[in-house]
Each structure stands twice: as structure tokens, then as C-alpha cells.
Design a protein around this motif. Structure first.
Motif, PDB file in Angstrom:
ATOM      1  N   SER A  69       0.823  -1.213   0.000  1.00 41.70           N
ATOM      2  CA  SER A  69       0.000   0.000   0.000  1.00 41.70           C
ATOM      3  C   SER A  69       0.855   1.259   0.000  1.00 41.70           C
ATOM      4  O   SER A  69       0.373   2.341   0.325  1.00 41.70           O
ATOM      5  CB  SER A  69      -0.929   0.004   1.225  1.00 41.70           C
ATOM      6  OG  SER A  69      -0.173  -0.095   2.426  1.00 41.70           O
ATOM      7  N   THR A  70       2.131   1.127  -0.385  1.00 47.69           N
ATOM      8  CA  THR A  70       3.050   2.268  -0.342  1.00 47.69           C
ATOM      9  C   THR A  70       2.863   3.217  -1.520  1.00 47.69           C
ATOM     10  O   THR A  70       3.153   4.407  -1.410  1.00 47.69           O
ATOM     11  CB  THR A  70       4.501   1.762  -0.330  1.00 47.69           C
ATOM     12  OG1 THR A  70       4.690   0.853  -1.433  1.00 47.69           O
ATOM     13  CG2 THR A  70       4.806   1.030   0.981  1.00 47.69           C
ATOM     14  N   GLU A  71       2.391   2.708  -2.660  1.00 43.19           N
ATOM     15  CA  GLU A  71       2.211   3.540  -3.855  1.00 43.19           C
ATOM     16  C   GLU A  71       0.826   3.271  -4.461  1.00 43.19           C
ATOM     17  O   GLU A  71       0.713   2.736  -5.558  1.00 43.19           O
ATOM     18  CB  GLU A  71       3.312   3.259  -4.878  1.00 43.19           C
ATOM     19  CG  GLU A  71       4.703   3.640  -4.393  1.00 43.19           C
ATOM     20  CD  GLU A  71       5.776   3.360  -5.428  1.00 43.19           C
ATOM     21  OE1 GLU A  71       5.659   2.338  -6.152  1.00 43.19           O
ATOM     22  OE2 GLU A  71       6.718   4.155  -5.528  1.00 43.19           O
ATOM     23  N   PRO A  72      -0.210   3.621  -3.745  1.00 42.47           N
ATOM     24  CA  PRO A  72      -1.567   3.318  -4.219  1.00 42.47           C
ATOM     25  C   PRO A  72      -1.937   4.130  -5.455  1.00 42.47           C
ATOM     26  O   PRO A  72      -1.321   5.156  -5.761  1.00 42.47           O
ATOM     27  CB  PRO A  72      -2.445   3.687  -3.034  1.00 42.47           C
ATOM     28  CG  PRO A  72      -1.670   4.738  -2.308  1.00 42.47           C
ATOM     29  CD  PRO A  72      -0.232   4.350  -2.468  1.00 42.47           C
ATOM     30  N   ALA A 137      -0.469  -5.299  -7.335  1.00 44.96           N
ATOM     31  CA  ALA A 137       0.774  -5.095  -6.586  1.00 44.96           C
ATOM     32  C   ALA A 137       0.582  -4.041  -5.510  1.00 44.96           C
ATOM     33  O   ALA A 137       1.166  -4.144  -4.424  1.00 44.96           O
ATOM     34  CB  ALA A 137       1.891  -4.688  -7.540  1.00 44.96           C
ATOM     35  N   GLN A 138      -0.211  -3.027  -5.785  1.00 47.65           N
ATOM     36  CA  GLN A 138      -0.464  -1.934  -4.849  1.00 47.65           C
ATOM     37  C   GLN A 138      -1.973  -1.754  -4.661  1.00 47.65           C
ATOM     38  O   GLN A 138      -2.774  -2.172  -5.498  1.00 47.65           O
ATOM     39  CB  GLN A 138       0.147  -0.624  -5.375  1.00 47.65           C
ATOM     40  CG  GLN A 138       1.658  -0.626  -5.470  1.00 47.65           C
ATOM     41  CD  GLN A 138       2.334  -0.441  -4.114  1.00 47.65           C
ATOM     42  OE1 GLN A 138       1.720   0.028  -3.157  1.00 47.65           O
ATOM     43  NE2 GLN A 138       3.613  -0.810  -4.035  1.00 47.65           N
ATOM     44  N   ASP A 139      -2.346  -1.127  -3.575  1.00 48.37           N
ATOM     45  CA  ASP A 139      -3.761  -0.811  -3.355  1.00 48.37           C
ATOM     46  C   ASP A 139      -4.307   0.018  -4.514  1.00 48.37           C
ATOM     47  O   ASP A 139      -3.615   0.910  -5.039  1.00 48.37           O
ATOM     48  CB  ASP A 139      -3.947  -0.006  -2.065  1.00 48.37           C
ATOM     49  CG  ASP A 139      -3.829  -0.857  -0.812  1.00 48.37           C
ATOM     50  OD1 ASP A 139      -3.607  -2.076  -0.935  1.00 48.37           O
ATOM     51  OD2 ASP A 139      -3.957  -0.289   0.289  1.00 48.37           O
ATOM     52  N   ILE A 140      -5.532  -0.275  -4.875  1.00 51.00           N
ATOM     53  CA  ILE A 140      -6.236   0.509  -5.890  1.00 51.00           C
ATOM     54  C   ILE A 140      -7.540   1.008  -5.277  1.00 51.00           C
ATOM     55  O   ILE A 140      -8.314   0.225  -4.717  1.00 51.00           O
ATOM     56  CB  ILE A 140      -6.531  -0.321  -7.151  1.00 51.00           C
ATOM     57  CG1 ILE A 140      -5.235  -0.825  -7.789  1.00 51.00           C
ATOM     58  CG2 ILE A 140      -7.333   0.514  -8.157  1.00 51.00           C
ATOM     59  CD1 ILE A 140      -5.454  -1.746  -8.981  1.00 51.00           C
ATOM     60  N   LEU A 162      -9.349  10.186   2.715  1.00 52.11           N
ATOM     61  CA  LEU A 162      -8.079   9.542   2.375  1.00 52.11           C
ATOM     62  C   LEU A 162      -6.903  10.251   3.037  1.00 52.11           C
ATOM     63  O   LEU A 162      -5.962   9.607   3.530  1.00 52.11           O
ATOM     64  CB  LEU A 162      -7.903   9.506   0.860  1.00 52.11           C
ATOM     65  CG  LEU A 162      -8.905   8.650   0.077  1.00 52.11           C
ATOM     66  CD1 LEU A 162      -8.634   8.760  -1.421  1.00 52.11           C
ATOM     67  CD2 LEU A 162      -8.858   7.196   0.511  1.00 52.11           C
ATOM     68  N   GLU A 163      -6.959  11.582   3.052  1.00 52.71           N
ATOM     69  CA  GLU A 163      -5.884  12.351   3.681  1.00 52.71           C
ATOM     70  C   GLU A 163      -5.799  12.028   5.168  1.00 52.71           C
ATOM     71  O   GLU A 163      -4.687  11.901   5.724  1.00 52.71           O
ATOM     72  CB  GLU A 163      -6.124  13.841   3.460  1.00 52.71           C
ATOM     73  CG  GLU A 163      -4.979  14.730   3.914  1.00 52.71           C
ATOM     74  CD  GLU A 163      -5.202  16.179   3.533  1.00 52.71           C
ATOM     75  OE1 GLU A 163      -4.208  16.882   3.278  1.00 52.71           O
ATOM     76  OE2 GLU A 163      -6.378  16.618   3.480  1.00 52.71           O
ATOM     77  N   SER A 164      -6.934  11.881   5.831  1.00 58.44           N
ATOM     78  CA  SER A 164      -6.926  11.564   7.258  1.00 58.44           C
ATOM     79  C   SER A 164      -6.326  10.192   7.532  1.00 58.44           C
ATOM     80  O   SER A 164      -5.855   9.926   8.643  1.00 58.44           O
ATOM     81  CB  SER A 164      -8.351  11.632   7.817  1.00 58.44           C
ATOM     82  OG  SER A 164      -9.146  10.541   7.360  1.00 58.44           O
ATOM     83  N   ARG A 165      -6.332   9.341   6.522  1.00 57.30           N
ATOM     84  CA  ARG A 165      -5.785   7.990   6.670  1.00 57.30           C
ATOM     85  C   ARG A 165      -4.354   7.889   6.153  1.00 57.30           C
ATOM     86  O   ARG A 165      -3.778   6.801   6.109  1.00 57.30           O
ATOM     87  CB  ARG A 165      -6.677   6.990   5.925  1.00 57.30           C
ATOM     88  CG  ARG A 165      -8.079   6.888   6.515  1.00 57.30           C
ATOM     89  CD  ARG A 165      -8.998   6.054   5.638  1.00 57.30           C
ATOM     90  NE  ARG A 165     -10.340   5.963   6.249  1.00 57.30           N
ATOM     91  CZ  ARG A 165     -11.395   5.416   5.629  1.00 57.30           C
ATOM     92  NH1 ARG A 165     -11.258   4.915   4.409  1.00 57.30           N
ATOM     93  NH2 ARG A 165     -12.560   5.367   6.251  1.00 57.30           N
ATOM     94  N   GLY A 166      -3.800   9.006   5.725  1.00 48.93           N
ATOM     95  CA  GLY A 166      -2.419   9.019   5.261  1.00 48.93           C
ATOM     96  C   GLY A 166      -2.212   8.438   3.881  1.00 48.93           C
ATOM     97  O   GLY A 166      -1.087   8.079   3.515  1.00 48.93           O
ATOM     98  N   VAL A 167      -3.276   8.368   3.077  1.00 51.50           N
ATOM     99  CA  VAL A 167      -3.176   7.821   1.727  1.00 51.50           C
ATOM    100  C   VAL A 167      -2.623   8.888   0.786  1.00 51.50           C
ATOM    101  O   VAL A 167      -3.185   9.983   0.678  1.00 51.50           O
ATOM    102  CB  VAL A 167      -4.543   7.323   1.226  1.00 51.50           C
ATOM    103  CG1 VAL A 167      -4.436   6.812  -0.206  1.00 51.50           C
ATOM    104  CG2 VAL A 167      -5.091   6.240   2.147  1.00 51.50           C
ATOM    105  N   LYS A 168      -1.525   8.550   0.101  1.00 48.80           N
ATOM    106  CA  LYS A 168      -0.904   9.475  -0.850  1.00 48.80           C
ATOM    107  C   LYS A 168      -0.722   8.753  -2.184  1.00 48.80           C
ATOM    108  O   LYS A 168       0.289   8.100  -2.412  1.00 48.80           O
ATOM    109  CB  LYS A 168       0.435   9.976  -0.310  1.00 48.80           C
ATOM    110  CG  LYS A 168       0.310  10.794   0.972  1.00 48.80           C
ATOM    111  CD  LYS A 168       1.666  11.294   1.450  1.00 48.80           C
ATOM    112  CE  LYS A 168       1.521  12.134   2.714  1.00 48.80           C
ATOM    113  NZ  LYS A 168       2.833  12.629   3.214  1.00 48.80           N
ATOM    114  N   PRO A 169      -1.695   8.854  -3.067  1.00 48.23           N
ATOM    115  CA  PRO A 169      -1.642   8.102  -4.327  1.00 48.23           C
ATOM    116  C   PRO A 169      -0.483   8.530  -5.225  1.00 48.23           C
ATOM    117  O   PRO A 169      -0.182   9.724  -5.355  1.00 48.23           O
ATOM    118  CB  PRO A 169      -2.984   8.425  -4.986  1.00 48.23           C
ATOM    119  CG  PRO A 169      -3.856   8.915  -3.879  1.00 48.23           C
ATOM    120  CD  PRO A 169      -2.948   9.595  -2.915  1.00 48.23           C
TER     121      PRO A 169
END
Length: 443
Positions: A69-72, A137-140, A162-169
Motif C-alpha cells: 500500500s506504499t504507492e496506491p 501489486a499496490q492498493d487501488i 483519504l488524507e486523514s488515513r495518510g493515503v498518498k496516491p
């Protein structure tokens, strides 16, 4: 058989009139609920194997967990549509009828292009890859907004979440440019124009106040006349044409595929732009809009009786602000052009241009290579998108936001966006599904 089923799915979803209104209380939310329920029926694997959330009651967010999930990545679209009635349509806008045969077969209806075609193509691709057992390979993330045509609150709320969860696509792909072959007649190959940025969208209001009175004794210079004069002045003074860095890259790339004097001018745009810009601006409204901030009078308001002078008249100006400009610069230009202190200029809805995403690096190269694989012989080129999309909100959490609709769109088809007789080639829709399948397998 599967392609026929995919077409039937799009027809079923286009038939649901998910019309978003500026006034939310005027929106038929039961149709939006019906759309979401229909998705559950048509795409059971997407709903059983992906995590699904509803945001602001109607926007939809899916998470497909990958091996990391490092590069969603985010694949997105919107399922609300602009209003349409049967008047003036060759086929009813919510009948989703088919016409023609083979490669010329069309599907008609509001939302086929903007933007249910993309939403359904994404879901068809994901469902097929789930059925095949693919683990990415990565979260989608799949993000489908419910009010892109009005306020974009759904997409904005999804970004907040997404920002609150630290998601940086690493990659965000939304609707935008398409496969076109009729923008530059000197270039024979089809072009895949990918929006790396979008213009700012703002609503300006011109207002003139004046004492009322009976229409039988009008003043020498009524408010409506003053406003009309201001509109004419503004219309006669278009914003100056400029070439952005993205525009220059587009010209140079096209120059590599164009011959003669046109090719020479395009390839050497760094010093030929004083000669090139006037040619491009005159060539078409579409090209002219790519080169400058645009202004369009879209609404006029005023008056309360046929025999009374209006005490207030106003005009709504929709401006699309070039990426090398700003709202402040736009306001200054409008004020100078009108040149009348009695005409008040105010901002009803502000919107600055988006940041420009890179045309190098992992996200761009993945997108470019997938387009070239899916549409052989196509020239992939960046451009600045004239229209606004929900993706503008995602620039808060991603530097790789791109706008590309994987459908072939001739000019006569593009002209039906937000207009009568919206339609698309069935073959283009099916090609779009294959594009998303290929992209998903590479993420």
C-alpha cells in the motif's frame, strides 16, 4: 457474449437519471440510491471482495487491497449527469438506445461520455480482473463522485477521508482528454491528449443597480443598457494568448509528426510562438481555448415586470483561468475591459488553476505505456484541460493527477458533451474497458 453483457450494463445504468442539481433539495436522490443498488447487482465481486464506503450519502469509495500500500493508485469518475429532456434529442436521453452496426454502432444517452461510460468501464475491468484472480501489486481505490456537475463536494470529502488515513496516491486518473484525430489536421496519427493540469473555474457576476420606475418614462441610460454595453466591451477584449510550458511540449511533440512549414513552426516553438499563436487561435475555438483564459456569459438576470424598469440587472460570467494566470489577474482584465465603475464585478465562486503534474516518472510512464499498448500508433501528449473535474481535489494528496478518458471521440461526438444527442461508439467503450484492464494489471 461478455462484450454484449458489458453494453447491457451500461445501458441499464444510463437509464437511471442521476441528474445533480445546484440546489440539492431539487435532486431526485432516490435515483442515486437506485444507481448504487444496481451496481451491487451488476458487479457482485466488486462489492464482495473490495471494501466499500459511502461518503456524503451518495459518493462511492472502494478499496482493492494489493500486496502493498506504499504507492496506491486511484481510478475515478462521477455518475451524476447534467439535466436533459427529450426535446431536441434524436433519441430519448435516458433510453440508452443502440443504433448502427459493427464498428459504427452507437449507444445514445446522457452520461455515455460524461461520465458513466468511464465509471462502468472501470467496474467492468475490475470485475473481470477479480474473476481472473488478480491481486494488484499496490492498493487501488475506486472513487465515484455524486455531484461533480455541480459542487464536487463528494470528491472533496473522499479526499478529506483519504488524507486523514495518510493515503498518498502515486497515480490518480480521472476523466479528461481522449483519443482524437481532428484537432491538428497536419498530424495524421490519432492523439491521446492527457490532461496534466486543468484550468481554474470561477463564476463572476456583473451587476448594475439603478432606481426603478415606470417603463413609459425610461431614463436615458437604463441599467440593462449599461450592462449590455459592459458585456459587449468584455466580449470584444479576449484574454491575451500565451503558451504554457505544457503547451510548448505539446507543440514540439506534434511538430515531430507534422511536415512542411507547420511542422517547422511547431518543432521550433520556443522562438516561432509569436507567429504560431495567432494561427492556432484563429484555427478553432477549441485550440483558442487552450491558449488563453476564456470568458463566457452564461446567465442574465433582471426585471420583475414587463412595464417596470429593473432596479438591478446582472450577468453571470463563467471564466476558465489558464494555468499561467490567476483569479486576481482575471478580475483585473475584466475590470479594465468593462471600464465602467457603475458596473460592479464580484466573485460568486472562486477557483484557481490546478498544479501541473509531471510528464516524467513512474506514474506518467505507466499511463503513457498503457495508452500506447491499448491504442497502437497513438501519439501520447500532455495538455491543459479546459473543463473542471473532480480530480482537482486530489491534487491535495497526489502529485500524479492525470485526466484521460480512454475513448475515441471525434469532434461531432465531443460536441455532444453537456449538449443534446450525447452518444459514443460501442467499440470505443469496449476499448476503454480493455485499457482499464491493462492499466490495473500494471499497477
Amino acid at each position: 457474449m461478455k462484450s454484449a453483457l458489458a453494453v447491457e450494463h451500461l445501458q441499464e445504468l444510463v437509464r437511471i437519471p442521476t441528474i445533480s442539481r445546484v440546489d440539492p433539495s431539487a435532486t431526485e436522490w432516490t435515483e442515486f440510491d437506485r444507481f448504487a443498488q444496481t451496481l451491487r447487482k451488476l458487479y457482485p465481486l466488486c462489492h464482495s471482495r473490495l471494501e466499500r464506503e459511502t461518503v456524503l450519502d451518495h459518493s462511492l469509495l472502494f478499496r482493492w487491497r494489493g500486496r502493498a500500500s506504499t504507492e496506491p493508485a486511484v481510478l475515478m469518475g462521477h455518475y451524476d449527469v447534467v439535466a436533459a429532456t427529450d426535446e431536441g434529442w434524436k433519441r430519448p436521453p435516458f433510453a440508452a438506445e443502440l443504433s448502427g452496426k459493427g464498428d459504427e454502432q452507437l449507444i445514445w444517452g446522457r452520461g455515455t461520455l460524461d461520465d458513466k461510460g468511464s465509471v462502468v468501464a472501470i467496474l467492468e475491468a475490475v470485475e473481470a480482473q477479480l474473476e481472473a484472480g488478480l491481486v494488484p501489486a499496490q492498493d487501488i481505490y475506486l472513487c465515484f463522485g455524486h455531484d461533480e456537475e455541480t459542487h464536487g463536494t463528494g470528491a472533496s470529502a473522499i479526499v478529506d477521508l483519504l488524507e486523514s488515513r495518510g493515503v498518498k496516491p502515486t497515480l490518480v486518473l480521472d476523466e479528461g482528454g481522449a483519443i482524437v484525430d481532428d484537432v491538428f489536421d497536419q498530424v495524421d496519427a490519432p492523439m491521446a491528449v492527457v490532461g496534466v493540469a486543468e484550468k481554474g473555474t470561477a463564476t463572476l457576476r456583473l451587476t448594475v443597480d439603478q432606481s426603478g420606475g415606470h417603463a413609459s418614462t425610461p431614463p436615458k441610460f437604463p441599467a440593462a443598457v449599461r450592462l449590455a454595453q459592459a458585456i459587449v466591451r468584455l466580449n470584444s477584449r479576449p484574454f491575451p494568448s500565451r503558451l504554457t510550458a505544457t503547451g510548448a511540449d505539446l507543440m514540439r511533440l506534434l511538430g515531430e509528426h507534422a511536415g512542411g512549414m507547420t511542422g517547422y513552426l511547431l518543432r521550433n516553438v520556443s522562438w516561432t510562438k509569436p507567429f504560431l499563436l495567432p494561427i492556432l487561435v484563429r484555427k478553432s475555438d477549441e485550440l483558442a481555448a487552450m491558449m488563453r483564459t476564456t470568458q463566457a456569459v452564461t446567465m442574465l438576470e433582471g426585471g420583475h415586470a414587463v412595464n417596470a424598469m429593473p432596479e438591478r440587472v446582472s450577468a453571470i460570467i463563467n471564466v476558465r483561468i489558464a494555468v499561467n494566470s490567476s483569479l486576481d489577474e482575471t478580475l483585473a482584465h475584466v475590470t479594465r475591459a468593462i471600464n465602467d465603475k457603475r458596473v460592479r464585478v464580484s466573485v460568486d465562486s472562486p477557483g484557481e488553476p490546478s498544479p501541473v503534474s509531471a510528464t516524467s516518472g513512474l506514474a506518467w510512464e505507466l499511463l503513457r505505456s498503457t495508452i500506447e499498448k491499448s491504442f497502437p500508433g497513438t501519439i501520447v501528449t500532455p495538455y491543459v484541460q479546459n473543463g473542471a473535474t473532480d480530480s482537482r481535489h486530489f491534487t491535495r494528496i497526489s502529485n500524479g493527477v492525470y485526466r484521460f478518458t480512454p475513448f475515441a471521440m471525434a469532434r461531432e461526438v465531443r460536441d455532444t458533451l453537456h449538449a443534446r444527442n450525447e452518444r459514443m461508439l460501442v467499440s470505443s467503450y469496449l476499448d476503454g474497458i480493455e485499457f482499464y484492464r491493462s492499466l490495473i494489471a500494471s499497477l
